[in-house]
Design an enzyme around this catalytic site. Sequence first.
Site, PDB file in Angstrom:
ATOM      1  N   HIS A  17       0.846  -1.187   0.000  1.00  0.00           N
ATOM      2  CA  HIS A  17       0.000   0.000   0.000  1.00  0.00           C
ATOM      3  C   HIS A  17       0.880   1.234   0.000  1.00  0.00           C
ATOM      4  CE1 HIS A  17      -0.331   0.652   4.671  1.00  0.00           C
ATOM      5  NE2 HIS A  17       0.865   0.273   4.319  1.00  0.00           N
ATOM      6  N   CYS A  26       5.966   5.931   4.934  1.00  0.00           N
ATOM      7  CA  CYS A  26       4.805   5.232   4.370  1.00  0.00           C
ATOM      8  C   CYS A  26       4.139   5.994   3.228  1.00  0.00           C
ATOM      9  CB  CYS A  26       3.792   4.902   5.456  1.00  0.00           C
ATOM     10  SG  CYS A  26       4.440   3.712   6.651  1.00  0.00           S
ATOM     11  N   HIS A  30       5.051   0.411  -0.258  1.00  0.00           N
ATOM     12  CA  HIS A  30       5.743  -0.585   0.560  1.00  0.00           C
ATOM     13  C   HIS A  30       4.769  -1.710   0.895  1.00  0.00           C
ATOM     14  CE1 HIS A  30       3.665   2.009   3.385  1.00  0.00           C
ATOM     15  NE2 HIS A  30       3.735   1.031   4.284  1.00  0.00           N
ATOM     16  N   HIS A  32       3.590  -5.258   3.467  1.00  0.00           N
ATOM     17  CA  HIS A  32       3.561  -5.847   4.807  1.00  0.00           C
ATOM     18  C   HIS A  32       3.156  -7.309   4.721  1.00  0.00           C
ATOM     19  CE1 HIS A  32       3.859  -1.972   6.862  1.00  0.00           C
ATOM     20  NE2 HIS A  32       2.953  -1.503   6.023  1.00  0.00           N
ATOM     21  N   HIS A  76      -1.029 -10.429  -2.171  1.00  0.00           N
ATOM     22  CA  HIS A  76      -0.139 -10.055  -3.269  1.00  0.00           C
ATOM     23  C   HIS A  76      -0.775  -9.023  -4.199  1.00  0.00           C
ATOM     24  CE1 HIS A  76       2.151 -13.418  -1.741  1.00  0.00           C
ATOM     25  NE2 HIS A  76       3.193 -12.874  -2.342  1.00  0.00           N
ATOM     26  N   GLU A 138       0.008  -5.273  11.169  1.00  0.00           N
ATOM     27  CA  GLU A 138       0.691  -4.757   9.993  1.00  0.00           C
ATOM     28  C   GLU A 138       2.181  -5.112  10.065  1.00  0.00           C
ATOM     29  OE1 GLU A 138      -0.410  -0.908   7.873  1.00  0.00           O
ATOM     30  OE2 GLU A 138       1.293  -0.329   9.116  1.00  0.00           O
TER      31      GLU A 138
END
Length: 153
Positions: A17, A26, A30, A32, A76, A138
């Site tokens: 996201h 952020c 990137h 998670h 994904h 997260e």
Amino acid sequence: MKSKIRITKKFTFETAHVLPGYNGKCKNIHGHSYKLFVTIIGTPISDKNNSKFGMVMDFSDLKKIVKENIINSFDHAIVLNENSHHKQMGMEMINHSQRVIFVPYQPTCENMVIDFANIIKSSLSSENCSLHSLKLFETETSYAQWFESDNLE
């Protein structure tokens, strides 16, 4: 008196996201390794003729709901705010066969857990149980939590 029981199932998925307008790292794309804990509350089925006798909900039924409605979409994929300047980039990614999910909110952990709660609640059909809470990790040390009891109107 029937006892209320909570059951929890854990799910994992990988999602990227970006948080447009954020003043830290952020703001860049990137990813998670998310961990989602889904907790259902209810009374165990008391009908001895029911194949699910003694269960609040069959874990495989819960797995099917979450996988079909959340994991299969978000795993994904990249999640983008449909109202941000990233929409054009997302459309270009889709044109190159990339999995992109556009959401009408800033894709923070907090907003994602609200979205997931609404998705799961609308998919539950059992009379003896309901969604109690969600916990979305997260990172290993950071998570957002949603409780039905905090959201009663």
